[in-house]
Design a protein around this motif. Sequence first.
Motif, PDB file in Angstrom:
ATOM      1  N   PRO A  14      -7.320   5.565 -31.643  1.00 20.45           N
ATOM      2  CA  PRO A  14      -7.728   5.098 -30.313  1.00 20.45           C
ATOM      3  C   PRO A  14      -6.577   4.333 -29.652  1.00 20.45           C
ATOM      4  CG  PRO A  14      -9.312   4.423 -31.998  1.00 20.45           C
ATOM      5  CD  PRO A  14      -8.120   4.986 -32.710  1.00 20.45           C
ATOM      6  N   SER A  15      -6.442   4.525 -28.353  1.00 23.04           N
ATOM      7  CA  SER A  15      -5.336   3.914 -27.611  1.00 23.04           C
ATOM      8  C   SER A  15      -5.859   3.095 -26.438  1.00 23.04           C
ATOM      9  CB  SER A  15      -4.407   5.010 -27.082  1.00 23.04           C
ATOM     10  OG  SER A  15      -5.063   5.717 -26.040  1.00 23.04           O
ATOM     11  N   LYS A  19      -9.235   3.119 -23.928  1.00 30.64           N
ATOM     12  CA  LYS A  19      -9.947   1.919 -23.453  1.00 30.64           C
ATOM     13  C   LYS A  19     -10.118   1.961 -21.937  1.00 30.64           C
ATOM     14  CE  LYS A  19      -9.827  -3.130 -23.848  1.00 30.64           C
ATOM     15  NZ  LYS A  19      -9.505  -3.696 -22.549  1.00 30.64           N
ATOM     16  N   VAL A  56     -12.294   3.711 -34.707  1.00 29.46           N
ATOM     17  CA  VAL A  56     -13.150   3.624 -33.517  1.00 29.46           C
ATOM     18  C   VAL A  56     -14.094   2.429 -33.648  1.00 29.46           C
ATOM     19  CG1 VAL A  56     -14.938   4.771 -32.144  1.00 29.46           C
ATOM     20  CG2 VAL A  56     -12.942   6.063 -32.929  1.00 29.46           C
ATOM     21  N   PHE A  59     -12.065  -0.484 -32.751  1.00 24.88           N
ATOM     22  CA  PHE A  59     -11.810  -0.364 -31.317  1.00 24.88           C
ATOM     23  C   PHE A  59     -13.011  -0.887 -30.518  1.00 24.88           C
ATOM     24  CE2 PHE A  59     -11.674   2.670 -27.588  1.00 24.88           C
ATOM     25  CZ  PHE A  59     -10.457   2.276 -27.047  1.00 24.88           C
ATOM     26  N   ASP A  62     -13.253  -4.606 -30.665  1.00 27.83           N
ATOM     27  CA  ASP A  62     -12.294  -5.233 -29.765  1.00 27.83           C
ATOM     28  C   ASP A  62     -12.744  -5.167 -28.308  1.00 27.83           C
ATOM     29  OD1 ASP A  62     -10.543  -6.067 -31.758  1.00 27.83           O
ATOM     30  OD2 ASP A  62      -9.214  -4.336 -31.544  1.00 27.83           O
ATOM     31  N   SER A 140      -2.407   8.799 -27.962  1.00 28.84           N
ATOM     32  CA  SER A 140      -2.381   8.668 -29.419  1.00 28.84           C
ATOM     33  C   SER A 140      -1.069   9.179 -30.004  1.00 28.84           C
ATOM     34  CB  SER A 140      -3.555   9.430 -30.032  1.00 28.84           C
ATOM     35  OG  SER A 140      -4.773   8.906 -29.558  1.00 28.84           O
ATOM     36  N   THR A 157      -2.519  -0.077 -28.372  1.00 26.06           N
ATOM     37  CA  THR A 157      -3.886  -0.003 -28.879  1.00 26.06           C
ATOM     38  C   THR A 157      -4.438  -1.420 -28.960  1.00 26.06           C
ATOM     39  OG1 THR A 157      -5.329   0.963 -30.582  1.00 26.06           O
ATOM     40  CG2 THR A 157      -3.269  -0.047 -31.349  1.00 26.06           C
ATOM     41  N   THR A 158      -5.670  -1.549 -29.393  1.00 31.25           N
ATOM     42  CA  THR A 158      -6.283  -2.875 -29.488  1.00 31.25           C
ATOM     43  C   THR A 158      -5.821  -3.580 -30.765  1.00 31.25           C
ATOM     44  OG1 THR A 158      -8.246  -2.036 -30.625  1.00 31.25           O
ATOM     45  CG2 THR A 158      -8.307  -2.082 -28.194  1.00 31.25           C
ATOM     46  N   VAL A 161      -7.312  -2.315 -34.208  1.00 34.66           N
ATOM     47  CA  VAL A 161      -6.808  -0.987 -34.580  1.00 34.66           C
ATOM     48  C   VAL A 161      -5.375  -1.119 -35.082  1.00 34.66           C
ATOM     49  CG1 VAL A 161      -6.233   1.336 -33.760  1.00 34.66           C
ATOM     50  CG2 VAL A 161      -8.366   0.248 -33.015  1.00 34.66           C
TER      51      VAL A 161
END
Length: 176
Positions: A14-15, A19, A56, A59, A62, A140, A157-158, A161
């Motif tokens: 996840p990026s 988000k 995820v 993610f 976050d 990604s 990313t968060t 993650v």
Amino acid sequence: MSRIAVMGSAFNPPSLGHKDVVEQALKHCDQVWLVPAFRHAWGKSMAPYPQRCEMVKQFVEDIADPRVSLCAIEHEIASDKPVYSFDLLAALQTRIQPDDQLLLVIGPDNAAAFDKFYRASDIRQRWQLLVVKERISVRSTKIRTALQQHKSITGMTTPSVADFLATHPVYGGTTL
């Protein structure tokens, strides 16, 4: 009646681009379900499904919005073939209230090629499309490349993650 945005993706990983898509979808829907692909429709090579689901999950934590959740369903409907958007939406339709509405979230690239999707006309007849803009170009692929080159992924990313990737060398290297 709830409007539920269904966002299928490899989430590999996840990026911040993902988000931003979630944030756009929340402006139009009551919930956003993030659905990691079990087997990619176009044969993309991906990190193992359980690791992508865990990313995820991190993610979602976050993002910290109760309207956003992980929906790890594709492993239940997958066989030896990929799960197509139509199959995913049909399976999800059986799990929601009759007056709830599913919307398939797609970006501009998929919107331009949507007619090539498996059962595209059936999707359009049964569900709505929610076309979002690409406002943040963090993909990604960029994260995976940075990790393989032992470069920082800060701002891609968060935090959770990034922490997961620092302790689980999914893509061959780790750097925060």
